[in-house]
Motif scaffolding. Sequence first.
Motif, mmCIF file in Angstrom:
data_model
loop_
_atom_site.group_PDB
_atom_site.id
_atom_site.type_symbol
_atom_site.label_atom_id
_atom_site.label_comp_id
_atom_site.label_asym_id
_atom_site.label_seq_id
_atom_site.Cartn_x
_atom_site.Cartn_y
_atom_site.Cartn_z
ATOM 1 N N MET A 1 0.835 -1.172 0.000
ATOM 2 C CA MET A 1 0.000 0.000 0.000
ATOM 3 C C MET A 1 0.887 1.245 0.000
ATOM 4 N N ASN A 2 0.519 2.237 -0.802
ATOM 5 C CA ASN A 2 1.302 3.463 -0.900
ATOM 6 C C ASN A 2 1.089 4.345 0.329
ATOM 7 N N PRO A 3 2.157 4.994 0.778
ATOM 8 C CA PRO A 3 1.997 5.903 1.924
ATOM 9 C C PRO A 3 1.204 7.147 1.508
ATOM 10 N N SER A 4 0.480 7.708 2.458
ATOM 11 C CA SER A 4 -0.290 8.918 2.191
ATOM 12 C C SER A 4 0.675 10.097 2.029
ATOM 13 N N PRO A 5 0.214 11.202 1.449
ATOM 14 C CA PRO A 5 1.086 12.369 1.345
ATOM 15 C C PRO A 5 1.612 12.835 2.699
ATOM 16 N N LEU A 6 0.782 12.786 3.725
ATOM 17 C CA LEU A 6 1.250 13.177 5.052
ATOM 18 C C LEU A 6 2.320 12.213 5.551
ATOM 19 N N GLU A 7 2.147 10.930 5.326
ATOM 20 C CA GLU A 7 3.161 9.953 5.732
ATOM 21 C C GLU A 7 4.475 10.195 4.991
ATOM 22 N N ARG A 8 4.381 10.582 3.701
ATOM 23 C CA ARG A 8 5.592 10.912 2.939
ATOM 24 C C ARG A 8 6.266 12.159 3.518
ATOM 25 N N ALA A 9 5.467 13.140 3.932
ATOM 26 C CA ALA A 9 6.022 14.358 4.541
ATOM 27 C C ALA A 9 6.696 14.029 5.869
ATOM 28 N N ILE A 10 6.072 13.170 6.660
ATOM 29 C CA ILE A 10 6.661 12.751 7.938
ATOM 30 C C ILE A 10 7.993 12.041 7.692
#
Length: 97
Positions: A1-10
């Motif tokens: 599953m792809n990480p969410s944009p917020l998870e990518r920012a984190i």
Amino acid sequence: MNPSPLERAIAAAGSAVALAKLAGVTPMAVSYWKVRGVPARHVVLIESATGVHRHDLRPDLYPEAAPTLSQIMTDTTPHGQSGKPSVNTSSTLRGHP
């Protein structure tokens, strides 16, 4: 599953705590963002600090990623032209030296 944009920012910031420090909020606030979304006032800062595009973070506010200046210049320059303004030297004012 792809990480969410917020998870990518984190991940780009190093941790949720690091992202919270960048945004000037508590780590708990970042945790709330996972459920509620990133508040509008933090989107541009997060984009500049992490490289995660504002469109990805808040597509409701930024429906399309804005084109860069080089994309604009490339799109508006017809093929085979330099993009420099042309000067028409054949039309001179008659009767004036």
